[in-house]
Design a protein around this motif. Structure first.
Motif, PDB file in Angstrom:
ATOM      1  N   ALA A   1      51.175  10.826  85.191  1.00  0.00           N
ATOM      2  CA  ALA A   1      50.911  12.225  85.513  1.00  0.00           C
ATOM      3  C   ALA A   1      52.188  12.881  86.037  1.00  0.00           C
ATOM      4  O   ALA A   1      53.023  12.249  86.678  1.00  0.00           O
TER       5      ALA A   1
ATOM      6  N   GLY B   1      46.536  11.834  82.167  1.00  0.00           N
ATOM      7  CA  GLY B   1      47.596  11.590  83.135  1.00  0.00           C
ATOM      8  C   GLY B   1      47.085  10.726  84.279  1.00  0.00           C
ATOM      9  O   GLY B   1      46.024  11.005  84.845  1.00  0.00           O
TER      10      GLY B   1
ATOM     11  N   GLN C   1      42.702  27.269  80.457  1.00  0.00           N
ATOM     12  CA  GLN C   1      43.015  25.865  80.678  1.00  0.00           C
ATOM     13  C   GLN C   1      42.103  25.010  79.807  1.00  0.00           C
ATOM     14  O   GLN C   1      41.063  25.478  79.328  1.00  0.00           O
TER      15      GLN C   1
ATOM     16  N   GLU D   1      44.124  13.821  85.336  1.00  0.00           N
ATOM     17  CA  GLU D   1      43.948  15.012  84.508  1.00  0.00           C
ATOM     18  C   GLU D   1      43.729  14.633  83.054  1.00  0.00           C
ATOM     19  O   GLU D   1      44.169  13.579  82.598  1.00  0.00           O
TER      20      GLU D   1
ATOM     21  N   ASP E   1      41.843  17.838  88.678  1.00  0.00           N
ATOM     22  CA  ASP E   1      42.301  19.173  88.288  1.00  0.00           C
ATOM     23  C   ASP E   1      41.190  19.998  87.631  1.00  0.00           C
ATOM     24  O   ASP E   1      41.447  21.067  87.087  1.00  0.00           O
TER      25      ASP E   1
ATOM     26  N   SER F   1      45.234  15.986  79.987  1.00  0.00           N
ATOM     27  CA  SER F   1      46.420  16.822  79.797  1.00  0.00           C
ATOM     28  C   SER F   1      46.580  17.357  78.384  1.00  0.00           C
ATOM     29  O   SER F   1      47.354  18.288  78.167  1.00  0.00           O
TER      30      SER F   1
ATOM     31  N   LEU G   1      54.566  12.991  76.239  1.00  0.00           N
ATOM     32  CA  LEU G   1      54.401  13.175  77.680  1.00  0.00           C
ATOM     33  C   LEU G   1      55.094  12.077  78.477  1.00  0.00           C
ATOM     34  O   LEU G   1      54.723  11.790  79.604  1.00  0.00           O
TER      35      LEU G   1
ATOM     36  N   SER H   1      48.943  25.474  81.532  1.00  0.00           N
ATOM     37  CA  SER H   1      49.917  24.420  81.819  1.00  0.00           C
ATOM     38  C   SER H   1      49.653  23.154  81.023  1.00  0.00           C
ATOM     39  O   SER H   1      50.352  22.157  81.191  1.00  0.00           O
ATOM     40  N   LYS H   2      48.632  23.186  80.150  1.00  0.00           N
ATOM     41  CA  LYS H   2      48.265  22.018  79.344  1.00  0.00           C
ATOM     42  C   LYS H   2      48.646  22.274  77.887  1.00  0.00           C
ATOM     43  O   LYS H   2      49.412  23.182  77.573  1.00  0.00           O
TER      44      LYS H   2
END
Length: 330
Positions: free
Chosen positions: A322, A275, A32, A199, A76, A201, A301, A244-245
């Motif tokens: 987000a 986010g 991450q 987050e 996060d 991101s 995004l 997931s980023k």
């Protein structure tokens, strides 16, 4: 006897094969985004901009060797580490020294970290791919922010003797939550922000050759990149999934902020995407902080806006709504 020898050889071969497969298996999906190192002209200057103009909560840090740090932590677990030199002739670690050789006391970011729960396996994998990771470093057993000598160190990391990317890069991990007891309420409050940030991101990496960066990421196991354009800053390149980023490997496309930044500062962590819970609220806070009106745009995004942070922070800061979606580069 011969049958037993053959059985032993088969078992040994199976064990070695398992070791090779474990070494070769890409670990990108378990990684991450962790944090960037963001230098200010001073620690108070960068902290003030983040808090007053942008609406983040800035947490205190320490100043052990003439370099103070503070933190902007997200729910996060991603974060931004703020740095500032506080006295002449500070004691710099190799990464800080490399940053300051380029920044010369100015603002900006040249270093980022990824987080991996499989730190030793990732180091072995990268070494097998021909990269040159350093030995493992860890926090001191007497780290004042740690849990004490009898507990695991507060962090472990490795960097690279020869950096594989245009910006400095390291991989870090932390012990499980709860090793150092602290009130859950304190931890939650520390990650709440007036601007609604949830987050970090995306990291934006700027260089003269985005395709070369993409190929290096693929060698490290970060596959599945997608070609992208960011006309709002005059850049094109690739979105590289990291768990997931995402990381944007960018290069200038014509005139614009990307060309200006590369010309004046060379390869760099060009920006971050943040986010937020309420994009309208975050935008109004930034507009009040900078006493200006900002435009929305539909970015990679979704609905987003750019804060005018280039001269203050030396990097771009994009805010977007987000999302709970898991697709990194969809």
């Amino acid at each position: 006897m011969r049958r037993a020898s053959l059985l032993f050889a088969w078992m040994l071969g199976q064990g070695l094969a398992g070791f090779v497969n474990a070494t070769e298996a890409p670990l990108a999906q378990s990684s991450q985004l962790d944090h960037i190192l963001l230098w200010g002209r001073s620690i108070d200057q960068v902290s003030g901009i983040m808090a007053v103009k942008l609406g983040f909560q800035v947490l205190p840090g320490r100043d052990p060797n003439g370099v103070a740090n503070r933190f902007v932590r997200m729910p996060d677990r991603s974060y931004m580490e703020l740095l500032g030199i506080t006295r002449p002739h500070p004691k710099l670690d190799p990464g800080m020294d490399a940053d300051q050789a380029v920044l010369h006391g100015g603002p900006g970011a040249r270093m980022f970290g990824l987080r991996s729960p499989s730190l030793d396996q990732m180091r072995a994998y990268l070494q097998a791919q021909g990269f040159k990771p350093t030995p493992m470093f860890s926090a001191s057993p007497n780290d004042p922010d740690g849990a004490g000598p009898s507990k695991p160190p507060r962090w472990r990391l490795f960097a690279f003797d020869t950096q594989p990317l245009s910006s400095g890069f390291f991989v870090i991990d932390y012990p499980p939550d709860g090793i150092k007891p602290h009130p859950a309420m304190d931890d939650r409050v520390a990650r709440e922000h007036p601007n609604g940030a949830r987050e970090v991101s995306a990291f934006w990496l700027l260089s003269a050759d985005a395709d070369a960066q993409r190929k290096q990421f693929e060698r490290m196991g970060f596959t599945g990149s997608v070609a992208i354009r960011m006309p709002q800053v005059g850049a094109r390149g690739y979105c590289v999934p990291v768990g997931s980023k995402r990381i944007y490997a960018l290069q200038p496309e014509g005139a614009g902020a990307a060309a200006d930044a590369l010309r004046s500062g060379g390869p760099q962590v060009f920006g971050v995407s943040i986010g937020v819970e309420d994009l309208g609220l975050a935008k109004r806070r930034v507009e009040r902080g900078y006493e200006t009106t900002l435009d929305d745009y539909h970015g990679l995004l979704g609905e987003s806006f750019l804060a005018p942070t280039e001269s203050d922070l030396g990097l771009m800061m994009e805010f977007h709504a987000a999302t709970t979606a898991n697709a990194a580069c969809g």
